[in-house]
Design a protein around this motif. Structure first.
Motif, PDB file in Angstrom:
ATOM      1  N   GLU A   1       6.490   8.577  25.174  1.00 24.54           N
ATOM      2  CA  GLU A   1       5.281   7.892  25.635  1.00 24.54           C
ATOM      3  C   GLU A   1       5.660   6.564  26.306  1.00 24.54           C
ATOM      4  O   GLU A   1       5.120   6.217  27.346  1.00 24.54           O
ATOM      5  CB  GLU A   1       4.330   7.644  24.461  1.00 24.54           C
ATOM      6  N   LYS A   2       6.612   5.853  25.714  1.00 29.59           N
ATOM      7  CA  LYS A   2       7.082   4.589  26.294  1.00 29.59           C
ATOM      8  C   LYS A   2       7.726   4.832  27.657  1.00 29.59           C
ATOM      9  O   LYS A   2       7.475   4.090  28.609  1.00 29.59           O
ATOM     10  CB  LYS A   2       8.087   3.918  25.350  1.00 29.59           C
ATOM     11  N   GLU A   3       8.541   5.878  27.746  1.00 34.85           N
ATOM     12  CA  GLU A   3       9.230   6.171  29.010  1.00 34.85           C
ATOM     13  C   GLU A   3       8.217   6.465  30.116  1.00 34.85           C
ATOM     14  O   GLU A   3       8.327   5.962  31.231  1.00 34.85           O
ATOM     15  CB  GLU A   3      10.184   7.352  28.799  1.00 34.85           C
ATOM     16  N   SER A   4       7.188   7.248  29.810  1.00 35.07           N
ATOM     17  CA  SER A   4       6.156   7.574  30.807  1.00 35.07           C
ATOM     18  C   SER A   4       5.346   6.336  31.189  1.00 35.07           C
ATOM     19  O   SER A   4       5.043   6.120  32.367  1.00 35.07           O
ATOM     20  CB  SER A   4       5.219   8.663  30.271  1.00 35.07           C
ATOM     21  N   THR A   5       5.003   5.532  30.208  1.00 35.85           N
ATOM     22  CA  THR A   5       4.191   4.330  30.453  1.00 35.85           C
ATOM     23  C   THR A   5       4.945   3.305  31.292  1.00 35.85           C
ATOM     24  O   THR A   5       4.414   2.764  32.270  1.00 35.85           O
ATOM     25  CB  THR A   5       3.764   3.691  29.110  1.00 35.85           C
TER      26      THR A   5
ATOM     27  N   SER B   1      -0.930  12.229  30.420  1.00 36.29           N
ATOM     28  CA  SER B   1      -1.211  12.782  29.096  1.00 36.29           C
ATOM     29  C   SER B   1      -0.121  13.790  28.790  1.00 36.29           C
ATOM     30  O   SER B   1       0.043  14.775  29.516  1.00 36.29           O
ATOM     31  CB  SER B   1      -2.587  13.453  29.082  1.00 36.29           C
ATOM     32  N   ASN B   2       0.647  13.516  27.736  1.00 30.94           N
ATOM     33  CA  ASN B   2       1.672  14.458  27.284  1.00 30.94           C
ATOM     34  C   ASN B   2       1.088  15.298  26.157  1.00 30.94           C
ATOM     35  O   ASN B   2       0.356  14.782  25.308  1.00 30.94           O
ATOM     36  CB  ASN B   2       2.905  13.709  26.774  1.00 30.94           C
ATOM     37  N   SER B   3       1.422  16.587  26.156  1.00 33.13           N
ATOM     38  CA  SER B   3       0.898  17.475  25.119  1.00 33.13           C
ATOM     39  C   SER B   3       1.885  18.608  24.864  1.00 33.13           C
ATOM     40  O   SER B   3       2.890  18.744  25.547  1.00 33.13           O
ATOM     41  CB  SER B   3      -0.450  18.058  25.557  1.00 33.13           C
ATOM     42  N   ASN B   4       1.555  19.406  23.874  1.00 36.12           N
ATOM     43  CA  ASN B   4       2.321  20.611  23.558  1.00 36.12           C
ATOM     44  C   ASN B   4       3.796  20.305  23.292  1.00 36.12           C
ATOM     45  O   ASN B   4       4.684  21.006  23.775  1.00 36.12           O
ATOM     46  CB  ASN B   4       2.160  21.654  24.673  1.00 36.12           C
TER      47      ASN B   4
END
Length: 148
Positions: A33-37, A91-94
């Motif tokens: 999540e940090k990497e994407s943000t 949005s990351n999922s799965n």
């Protein structure tokens, strides 16, 4: 009596310390999540902290139109000025995570929305290593696709 009291206090401290550490899977999700943000914000320093470039690191991207891009891994810690900071949301999922010792692999879906509202979708695979107690990304493969 002192021995029993010491044993109980030691047990309590040990259990408290262990309960405060977060599971590897949680730490890995937080890292992703940090990497994407940080990528979207253009925070080069924080983004670089997510990575550890190794001699075997590799980044491969498959585009939705069928092209393959072999990205030099060093770009993740020292990107060109125009590569990061485009804004938008994701949005990351799965999440599917396998942790074996100090190595892990993760696959997840990502839905990205650019700041002008364009949506893109991908399935991402990331290889990670726990280095000095912290999870770091050492390689990844991104496969973009068009949603039907």
């Amino acid at each position: 009596m002192k021995t029993l009291l010491f044993t109980i206090i030691s047990l309590f401290i040990t259990l408290s310390a262990q309960s405060q550490s977060i599971p590897d899977t949680t730490a890995i999700k937080q890292l992703l999540e940090k990497e994407s943000t940080t990528f979207r914000r253009g925070d080069v320093k924080a983004h670089a902290e997510c990575w550890k470039i190794q001699p075997y690191s590799r980044i491969v991207i498959s585009t939705a139109d069928g092209k393959m891009i072999d990205v030099p891994p060093a770009i993740m810690i020292n990107p060109p000025a125009n590569m990061m900071g485009g804004g938008g949301t994701f949005s990351n999922s799965n999440y599917k995570i396998s942790v074996i010792g100090n190595s892990a692999w993760v696959s997840h879906n990502e839905e990205s929305v650019s700041k002008d509202g364009k949506k893109t979708w991908s399935i991402e695979f990331k290889m990670l290593e726990k280095i000095n107690g912290d999870w770091k990304i050492v390689g990844m493969s991104i496969h973009a696709y068009n949603k039907q």
